[in-house]
Scaffold this active site. Structure first.
Site, mmCIF file in Angstrom:
data_model
loop_
_atom_site.group_PDB
_atom_site.id
_atom_site.type_symbol
_atom_site.label_atom_id
_atom_site.label_comp_id
_atom_site.label_asym_id
_atom_site.label_seq_id
_atom_site.Cartn_x
_atom_site.Cartn_y
_atom_site.Cartn_z
ATOM 1 C CE1 TYR A 279 1.648 2.970 8.363
ATOM 2 C CE2 TYR A 279 0.479 4.726 9.507
ATOM 3 C CZ TYR A 279 0.584 3.858 8.438
ATOM 4 O OH TYR A 279 -0.360 3.881 7.455
ATOM 5 N NE ARG B 103 -2.104 1.037 3.827
ATOM 6 C CZ ARG B 103 -1.539 1.495 4.939
ATOM 7 N NH1 ARG B 103 -0.877 2.627 4.959
ATOM 8 N NH2 ARG B 103 -1.622 0.799 6.040
ATOM 9 C CG HIS C 173 -5.964 2.120 6.720
ATOM 10 N ND1 HIS C 173 -6.326 0.904 6.173
ATOM 11 C CD2 HIS C 173 -7.017 2.511 7.477
ATOM 12 C CE1 HIS C 173 -7.534 0.580 6.594
ATOM 13 N NE2 HIS C 173 -7.985 1.538 7.390
#
Lengths: 402, 326
Positions: A310, A297, A301
């Site tokens: 992160y 990805r 998200h």
């Protein structure tokens, strides 16, 4: 030759039914032979990140899957490329519209175009799709008007398309729930004696949900014609795969008694081939298959999170070099499958699509207030009727009263 | 007229049989529903007659049972799911609430989910933990679900078939301690509406409203009160979503007093909703506040204490006295 293309020599499959017999020694070594979650992935690949076709002649295992795309012409390749480019453009437009305040949220598929278009183009019209909330590319393959996908993200409905028009179920937000719906639907397909197949999409995060395990088990027990297509995009919001699993996803299938296979999720040809293979198994009555499309990805998200908090830039950069669209473009250019005129024309088509999406979203009307009370029940409900009447009277009390 | 005397369990079994004969799309799914015929034998003999493809023994996974039933309904089937006991429904609660209840609305009415979830519920059989609960409020609170419970054999027979015919998901609570109670069933009757309350005993001084297992207790309480010269009306609500407030209101306007009785905890229960709505509708008719009798705000107790926990004759009569004392 890259590590990945070397790995393509050994597509990894767990074949539950075949291996179940020699259980004793397998049991002893199961833990030791299980791949750690972060092992170098070994996956089916037919097109390298540089855009080179993996030569089936050199790789016996690849030869097993190459026939499933042997019929793919140069024109088909251009079609797959077009699908991926337009899907990415639609997705980018939606992300921009969220930033402009036109959508409340968006779940981008950036980076996952090959997994979705490859698997989506493997489907027949009479197959049925159970998506999660990120399958914009699969929806595109099913002929769902992409602007229909935006209603729920704009807040005008909760997914207001008729699933039976395109055999594409509503987006499901609760993680993994739809894998059971797909399994039940597939049980029905088998009862009907139909030879269509069902495909359930979910992500690596959903693989931690009990519903997904139950779907695996029910589909195995009833030998249902369902393909579980997991897009392992490496991140469940901010949770990396090492926080989610101890063994590679595709290996789980073995424990349930059906095959699992890992495919290069950024290789549209391999995704097409492997999904066709799995669908044909289902049609032949051989039951479920787990396909793990190993992908990435590239965006957040959803538009609500910030991946820079992160994950590392180097990781993202490494995956950018495996971009599914660039790889097919390189192949088309090198093989003479497409010329600059094709790409220019497609670029113009992208612009038109983007403009269309912007216009449709901005002109989407808010739903009628009384829609709150519509379709709560199919056969009606006294309380809903009472509250509808009360609220209508309340609203009417304002008319002319100011 | 073909009137037969049968237990509630038998009535449910006959009802399922009738539904399966009438519509080949009706399926039965659940744990042990096949060869065993269910732990309460409600599906006894059905797999033998309709085959494993229609009476489906499932893995022991409640979410899986309901989730796959949703998928089968999407394919055009009408699954009747058995949850083995009330306390086991919670692994499936997510599928029921987040999926089953909402999908019709989410599709703007284009798809229907005719799924019936049968749940043997409530206490009184001396069972172990998780086998005696009354979670009806948790389902009645969810828009998109319908919730009903029969109290006698005739309703068991007819309400289950009506639930199966409904295009909406229906949670069908079966009062397990009444399974063996017998009653007359007219299998040729024209049944009443599924969500209509019924006056099961007429009276003039007070209305007792109940459903499922407590209807019998309320009938006994009304009989006992009559011996003391009190005329108590009993209303079997039959449906907890929707509640037939019109029917109940008509009764309360006659008797001017209402006591609601259920086994579930009183706090935020069906009785609380009824008390609020009847107070709104009947404020100037009421001679006393609406009272409630039910379970305590405590986990369902061990079997040796359930007689104390469950509302019995005395607790219902005590509430009748308190109401009449206003």
């Amino acid at each position: 030759m890259t590590v990945e293309s070397t790995a393509a020599r050994k597509p990894r499959r767990s074949s539950g039914t075949k291996r179940a017999a020699g259980a004793a020694s397998a049991r002893k070594t199961a833990a030791a032979t299980a791949q750690p979650h972060d092992a170098e992935p070994q996956l089916v690949q037919l097109l390298t990140p540089e855009g080179e076709r993996v030569d089936a002649g050199d790789h016996p295992d690849v030869a097993e899957f190459a026939p499933f795309v042997a019929d793919i012409t140069t024109e088909d390749l251009r079609g797959l490329y077009r699908d991926m480019v337009l899907t990415r453009r639609f997705d980018g437009e939606a992300t921009a519209l969220q930033r402009q305040g036109e959508l409340g949220l968006w779940a981008s598929l950036l980076g996952q175009e090959a997994a979705q278009i490859g698997s989506g183009r493997a489907l027949r019209d009479d197959d049925y799709v159970f998506p999660t909330y990120r399958e914009h590319g699969v929806a595109w393959c099913r002929g769902v008007d992409p602007t229909n996908l935006l209603g729920m993200f704009r807040g005008v409905n909760h997914g207001g398309w008729d699933p039976n028009t395109n055999n594409f179920h509503l987006y499901t937000i609760v993680i993994g729930s739809q894998t059971l719906h797909a399994t039940g639907y597939a049980m029905g397909v088998a009862k009907d004696g139909a030879d269509s197949a069902v495909i359930a999409y979910f992500g690596d995060g959903a693989s931690s949900q009990g519903d997904v395990m139950e779907a695996f088990n029910f589909s195995a027990v009833y030998n249902s014609p369902v393909v579980f297509f997991c897009q392992n995009n490496q991140w469940a919001i901010s949770e990396p795969t090492e926080r989610q699993m101890r063994v590679p996803l595709y290996q789980r299938a073995q424990g349930f008694g059906f095959p699992g296979i890992r495919v290069d999720g950024n290789d549209v040809l391999a995704c097409l081939a492997v999904t066709r293979w799995a669908l044909e198994r289902a049609r032949r009555g051989e039951g479920p298959t787990l396909v793990e499309a190993f992908t990435y990805r590239m965006g957040a998200h959803t538009t609500s999170d910030d991946p820079t908090k992160y994950r590392r830039d180097e990781e993202t950069a490494a995956w950018e070099s495996k971009d599914p669209i660039l790889r097919l473009k390189a192949h088309l250019l090198a093989s003479g499958g497409a010329d600059e005129a094709f790409f220019a024309e497609l670029e113009a088509e992208s612009e038109t699509l983007g403009k269309h999406v912007r216009e449709v979203v901005r002109s989407m009307p808010d739903p009628d207030t009384m829609a709150i009370f519509e379709n709560v029940y199919a056969d009606g409900h006294a309380l809903v009727d009472e509250e509808r009447a009360q609220f209508a009277a309340y609203l009417a009390s304002f008319e002319g009263g100011e | 007229m073909a009137i037969e005397k049968m237990s509630i369990a038998k009535a449910l079994n006959e009802s399922l049989r009738k539904a399966m004969e009438t519509d080949p799309k009706v399926l039965i799914m659940g744990e042990d529903v096949g060869k065993l015929g269910g732990v309460f034998r409600i599906t006894d003999g059905l797999q033998k007659d309709f085959g494993e493809e229609r009476v489906i023994d499932t893995p022991l996974a409640e979410s899986g049972i309901v989730g796959t039933a949703i998928g089968l309904a999407l394919r055009g089937y009408r699954p009747v799911v058995e949850i083995q006991f009330d306390g086991f429904v919670f692994p499936a609660y997510d599928q029921i609430v987040t999926q089953l209840a909402k999908m019709h609305a989410r599709s703007l009415g284009t798809i229907k989910l005719p799924v019936v979830i049968r749940i043997p519920y409530a206490g009184g059989i001396g069972a172990v933990e998780h086998h005696s609960e009354s979670p009806e409020t948790l389902f009645a609170h969810v828009p998109g679900l319908k919730v009903v419970s029969p109290s006698n054999a005739s309703d068991a027979y007819w309400m289950l078939q009506q639930a199966i015919l409904s295009d909406d998901p229906v949670i069908f609570f079966e009062p397990k301690r009444r399974y063996w109670d017998k009653g007359e069933v007219d299998v040729d009757a024209i049944p009443g509406e599924l969500h209509k309350a019924r006056v099961t005993r007429s009276g003039t001084d007070l209305t007792l409203a109940a459903y499922g297992p407590m209807v019998k207790v309320c009938m006994e309480a009304a009989a006992a009160a009559a011996e003391e010269g009190k005329s108590v009306e009993v209303v079997d609500l039959r449906s907890m979503s929707p509640v037939d407030f019109d029917g109940l209101q008509a009764s309360v306007e006659r008797t001017r007093r209402l006591v609601v009785v259920h086994e579930a905890p009183v706090f935020l229960g069906v009785g609380a909703e009824i008390a609020a709505r009847i107070t709104e509708r009947c404020f100037y008719h009421l001679e006393a506040p609406v009272l409630r009798v039910g379970g305590f705000h405590a986990p369902y107790p061990p079997a040796r204490l359930e007689d104390e926990y469950l509302p019995g004759l005395d607790r219902v009569l005590d509430a009748v006295d308190r109401s009449l004392a206003y």
